[in-house]
Each structure stands twice: as structure tokens, then as C-alpha cells.
Motif scaffolding. Structure first.
Motif, PDB file in Angstrom:
ATOM      1  N   ARG A  64      48.166  43.469  44.136  1.00 51.94           N
ATOM      2  CA  ARG A  64      47.612  42.737  43.098  1.00 51.94           C
ATOM      3  C   ARG A  64      46.222  43.381  42.824  1.00 51.94           C
ATOM      4  O   ARG A  64      45.620  43.906  43.627  1.00 51.94           O
ATOM      5  N   SER A  65      45.943  43.080  41.652  1.00 49.35           N
ATOM      6  CA  SER A  65      44.561  43.720  41.031  1.00 49.35           C
ATOM      7  C   SER A  65      43.690  42.434  40.942  1.00 49.35           C
ATOM      8  O   SER A  65      44.171  41.166  41.057  1.00 49.35           O
ATOM      9  N   LYS A  66      42.495  42.688  40.707  1.00 51.99           N
ATOM     10  CA  LYS A  66      41.489  41.756  40.811  1.00 51.99           C
ATOM     11  C   LYS A  66      41.729  40.743  39.644  1.00 51.99           C
ATOM     12  O   LYS A  66      41.079  39.687  39.683  1.00 51.99           O
ATOM     13  N   LYS A  77      45.509  33.531  41.140  1.00 53.95           N
ATOM     14  CA  LYS A  77      45.495  33.642  42.806  1.00 53.95           C
ATOM     15  C   LYS A  77      46.901  33.696  43.036  1.00 53.95           C
ATOM     16  O   LYS A  77      47.757  33.138  42.636  1.00 53.95           O
ATOM     17  N   TYR A  78      47.206  34.561  44.286  1.00 51.23           N
ATOM     18  CA  TYR A  78      48.499  34.528  44.768  1.00 51.23           C
ATOM     19  C   TYR A  78      49.623  35.467  44.194  1.00 51.23           C
ATOM     20  O   TYR A  78      50.854  35.202  44.331  1.00 51.23           O
ATOM     21  N   TRP A  79      49.386  35.732  42.920  1.00 50.56           N
ATOM     22  CA  TRP A  79      49.873  36.575  41.925  1.00 50.56           C
ATOM     23  C   TRP A  79      50.019  37.957  42.322  1.00 50.56           C
ATOM     24  O   TRP A  79      49.025  38.803  42.390  1.00 50.56           O
ATOM     25  N   TYR A  80      51.042  38.467  42.447  1.00 49.35           N
ATOM     26  CA  TYR A  80      51.609  39.807  42.982  1.00 49.35           C
ATOM     27  C   TYR A  80      52.507  40.411  42.065  1.00 49.35           C
ATOM     28  O   TYR A  80      53.443  39.892  41.348  1.00 49.35           O
ATOM     29  N   SER A  81      52.626  41.876  42.005  1.00 51.76           N
ATOM     30  CA  SER A  81      53.529  42.650  41.240  1.00 51.76           C
ATOM     31  C   SER A  81      53.840  43.769  41.719  1.00 51.76           C
ATOM     32  O   SER A  81      53.411  44.180  42.940  1.00 51.76           O
ATOM     33  N   ASP A 105      44.758  43.736  46.813  1.00 56.63           N
ATOM     34  CA  ASP A 105      45.563  43.737  48.123  1.00 56.63           C
ATOM     35  C   ASP A 105      46.766  44.238  47.992  1.00 56.63           C
ATOM     36  O   ASP A 105      47.625  44.486  46.655  1.00 56.63           O
ATOM     37  N   ALA A 106      47.533  44.605  49.158  1.00 54.27           N
ATOM     38  CA  ALA A 106      49.086  45.013  49.002  1.00 54.27           C
ATOM     39  C   ALA A 106      49.573  44.240  50.320  1.00 54.27           C
ATOM     40  O   ALA A 106      48.971  44.357  51.323  1.00 54.27           O
ATOM     41  N   LYS A 107      51.081  43.773  50.349  1.00 54.94           N
ATOM     42  CA  LYS A 107      51.412  43.124  51.212  1.00 54.94           C
ATOM     43  C   LYS A 107      53.096  43.569  51.179  1.00 54.94           C
ATOM     44  O   LYS A 107      53.686  43.833  50.104  1.00 54.94           O
TER      45      LYS A 107
END
Length: 422
Positions: A281-283, A287-291, A361-363
Motif C-alpha cells: 500500500r502507498s500513503k 485505510k486497509y486498502w492494498y494492491s 507497507d507490504a504484507k
């Protein structure tokens, strides 16, 4: 508003070895145009002239690159008579060779793109015989009507006429258009934008001329303008044009500049065990949105190499095998998103964001977490998730994003094992 459906891929019902191995082809949003571009006829001014003035011709107007629409889901088109005050009687009346020979950089020429023919239109359509065949269809063009001198008033008049009919120019990224319209707009926007960005030759700095139905630009060897900036030398006789300085673009194969397309990788990363997916995710994300991770390809770099480099730079993950899933035109301004799926090596799965600060962040997410997000947590950047979504759970891009299709291919559709799950 419901998410637009994706375009149908070519021959969706055809059974083949590749379909059985990899599953059905995916056609992503902004692809799947209903038009045949007829690239081999773009230099034929008789073809373009006939298509332009045919009653079945449709013209997509773009103001500051924003398309004219009926509503958020459908493009709106005007007719030849509506755009005549801007384009004149026939901008294709003169062959390209003559246009180049008589080039005058002081003459303002509105930018127009020949988009192609809709061959599904059978009755009262345009017909043209060439290359030992008769080609039929309804012609489509795009025209830049952004008000600018010397046609500011004419453009404003056309814009007002459209708005008086209840038509509007889209705002922001046109991501609500139905599939076919989205593809037509993508072609129009990218070509208009490229022409707008390249009014001068990159080698000699002199004005260029749009040719080939808007798909090429040329640097003419002469200029009948008397502007000092282009008047470099003259002969002893009264010439109708003035020689321009020598230019490298006039040597070799052809005196042409072609539209820019920037290849960009975007990748769904699977762990070595095949049960987790890496997302970042970028800034700017909600919220809670990933790609999925993405980045530009660099010179002298293969797609596979670019994918491995970008994933390592952004997340510290080392990839082994990389395969291509599908691609997506992205006309903001000129990207071709090359969708890949990569699998990490066992010893290279520790996340490290210290190389490239692009990600916040990355998960690693389990397939079950991702499947739940696909069902209830998808949305655009400026939209909320579905009502069933639980605060704090994973959110993902909508179906119109190639990222969604890559994620879905891994956790739901069993890409690379079409008849089984990974």
C-alpha cells in the motif's frame, strides 16, 4: 454506481490447448475496442476524407482530454456538420506528401485522430475498396476541442452547443464507462495527449506535423512560414518555402515520430508454499486498502527482469519464476500495464521496505483473507467497500483494475492450473 463489466476477450468460447492449460483469456478494462483501426489505410487521404464526410461517421470531442459523455457510463458523439467550424471543410483533402511539401508552421491545425471503423454497422455504412478488398463500417474520429487561439471562439461555441443538449465532459478518470466506450476513449485520449506533448522535433527543435491519421508526427524539411525561428537559409530565387536545418529524423528508414507507450509491470506475488499473496500500500490509499506491486520497465530490461527488480526494490522479496497473465492499456498518460504472476524463492520471502521508500507497507495475506476481500472489500480509491465489509479487514481494487484480475487469477481461478486450485 455498479462496476462496469469487462470486455469480452477474442473467441471466448473457443476450446484450445492454451485455454485448457491457462484458463480463459482476460480482457482488461480499457481494452476490447469494438473498432478495427485499419492502420494500413491511415496514410491514404482519400480513405480518410471519405470516412470523415460519410453520414455514418461519429466524432468524439475531448476538452482538456476529457471525453464528451451522455452520462458517466456512455460516450456522446457529434456529426461532421457539428465539427466543421473547427476542422474546416476537409483536413484530409491534401495527400500527406503534399502537406509536408507545403508545410507552414504558422497554420494552426486542430488535432484529430482517426480511431477506426465499427464493422458491426452494416447498413448505410462507409465502404472503401483497397488492398484487394472492400472495407465497410462506421468511421470514428476524435477531435481536440480545447479552446485555444486561433479557434477559441469556435471551440467554445461547439462546447456550448453540446452542453445545451444536456451532454457533459467527464471529470477525472473515466472509469465508469461501459467496456467498449472505455476502449475507444483510451485510444482517443492517449493519441491526443501524445500529439499535444510533441509539437516540436526532439532532435532539431522545430515544429512537427501530425500525419497518418494522428498516429505519427513528421519534421518537414521546409517551412513556408517566415518566422525567424524557422527561417534558416534561403536560395537566391524567390522560394515558396524555406529550408530548415538538417535533422537526424530525416535520415535512415523514415522521417517520423511514433506515439510513446510506457511498458509497466504489475505483479501478483505468491509465496513459495503457494498459500499467501504479497500486497503493498502507498500513503495515498484508503485505510486497509492494498494492491499488487507495480513499476516501470527500464531500457534493456526484459519483463521478467523488471518484475523481479521492482518487487525486490519495493518489498525486498526475491522472485523465482515469473509468467505473464494479461495486459491493460492505461491512458494516463501512456502506459501499457503488463500483468504478471511471480513466485518467491524459499529464502527470499522476508519483507524489507528499506530500499525504495515508495510503499508505506507490504504484507503477506493468506488466500482466505484475499478471497474474503474480493467478495466484500473491493472498491475504487474514492469509494467505500460493500456493506458486508468488516472494519479492519483487507480492502482491494475493483474489477476494472488489472490488479484485481491478477489477484483473482491466483486465489480463485487457478491460473496455470485451470482445472484445479493452486
Amino acid at each position: 454506481m455498479p462496476t462496469p463489466s469487462l470486455p469480452q476477450p477474442a473467441h471466448p468460447e473457443l476450446d484450445s490447448m492454451l485455454t485448457r492449460k491457462f484458463g480463459k483469456e482476460v480482457a482488461n478494462y480499457f481494452a476490447g475496442s469494438p473498432l478495427n483501426r485499419f492502420g494500413f489505410l491511415r496514410s491514404d487521404n482519400v480513405f480518410l476524407s471519405g470516412a470523415l464526410k460519410h453520414p455514418s461517421a461519429s466524432f468524439l470531442l475531448c476538452n482538456n482530454l476529457q471525453p464528451l459523455t451522455k452520462d458517466k457510463t456512455k460516450l456522446a458523439y457529434v456529426q461532421y456538420k457539428d465539427v466543421q467550424p473547427i476542422i474546416g471543410e476537409d483536413p484530409y483533402a491534401t495527400p500527406e506528401s503534399k502537406m509536408i511539401e507545403t508545410y507552414n508552421s504558422k497554420n494552426f491545425i486542430p488535432q484529430m485522430i482517426f480511431l477506426g471503423l465499427d464493422e458491426s454497422v452494416k447498413e448505410n455504412s462507409f465502404s472503401y475498396e483497397a488492398k484487394n478488398a472492400v472495407h465497410k463500417g462506421a468511421p470514428y474520429f476524435a477531435i481536440d476541442v480545447t479552446p485555444k487561439d486561433p479557434l477559441t471562439q469556435q471551440c467554445n461555441d461547439v462546447i456550448k452547443s453540446c452542453e445545451d443538449k444536456g451532454l457533459t465532459f467527464a471529470q477525472g478518470r473515466a472509469m465508469d464507462l461501459i467496456a467498449g466506450d472505455a476502449a475507444i476513449y483510451a485510444e482517443a485520449r492517449q493519441l491526443l495527449d501524445w500529439n499535444m506533448r510533441n509539437p516540436f522535433c526532439a532532435q532539431c527543435g522545430h515544429p512537427t506535423l501530425s500525419v497518418n491519421g494522428g498516429f505519427k508526427r513528421t519534421c518537414p524539411p521546409t517551412d513556408s512560414s517566415t518566422l525567424p525561428s524557422t527561417a534558416v537559409s534561403t536560395s537566391n530565387t524567390d522560394a515558396s518555402s524555406i529550408d530548415r536545418p538538417a535533422c537526424a529524423t530525416r535520415k535512415g528508414v523514415s522521417n517520423l515520430s511514433f506515439p510513446r507507450t510506457d511498458p509497466t509491470i504489475i505483479v501478483a506475488v505468491v509465496n513459495h508454499a503457494g498459500d499467501k499473496l504479497l500486497l503493498g500500500r502507498s500513503k495515498r490509499f484508503p485505510k486497509y486498502w492494498y494492491s499488487t506491486l507495480a513499476g516501470f520497465c527500464e531500457p534493456a530490461e526484459s519483463i521478467e527482469e523488471a518484475t523481479r527488480r521492482e518487487v525486490w526494490e519495493e518489498a525486498g522479496i526475491h522472485l523465482g519464476r515469473v509468467i505473464i497473465h494479461s495486459t491493460q492499456p492505461w491512458p494516463y498518460p501512456a502506459n501499457l500495464m503488463i500483468g504478471a504472476i511471480g513466485q518467491s524463492v524459499p529464502e527470499g520471502e522476508k519483507i524489507d521496505l528499506g530500499n525504495d521508500p515508495e510503499l508505506e507497507d507490504a504484507k503477506w495475506f493468506t488466500f482466505d483473507e484475499v478471497r474474503t476481500a474480493l467478495r466484500v472489500g473491493t472498491s475504487g480509491l474514492d469509494e467505500g467497500p460493500k456493506p458486508e465489509y468488516k472494519e479492519g479487514d483487507l480492502r482491494l481494487p475493483p474489477e476494472t483494475a488489472i490488479a484485481h484480475q491478477l489477484i483473482s487469477a491466483v486465489v480463485e481461478k487457478g491460473f496455470l492450473a485451470a482445472e484445479s486450485k493452486m
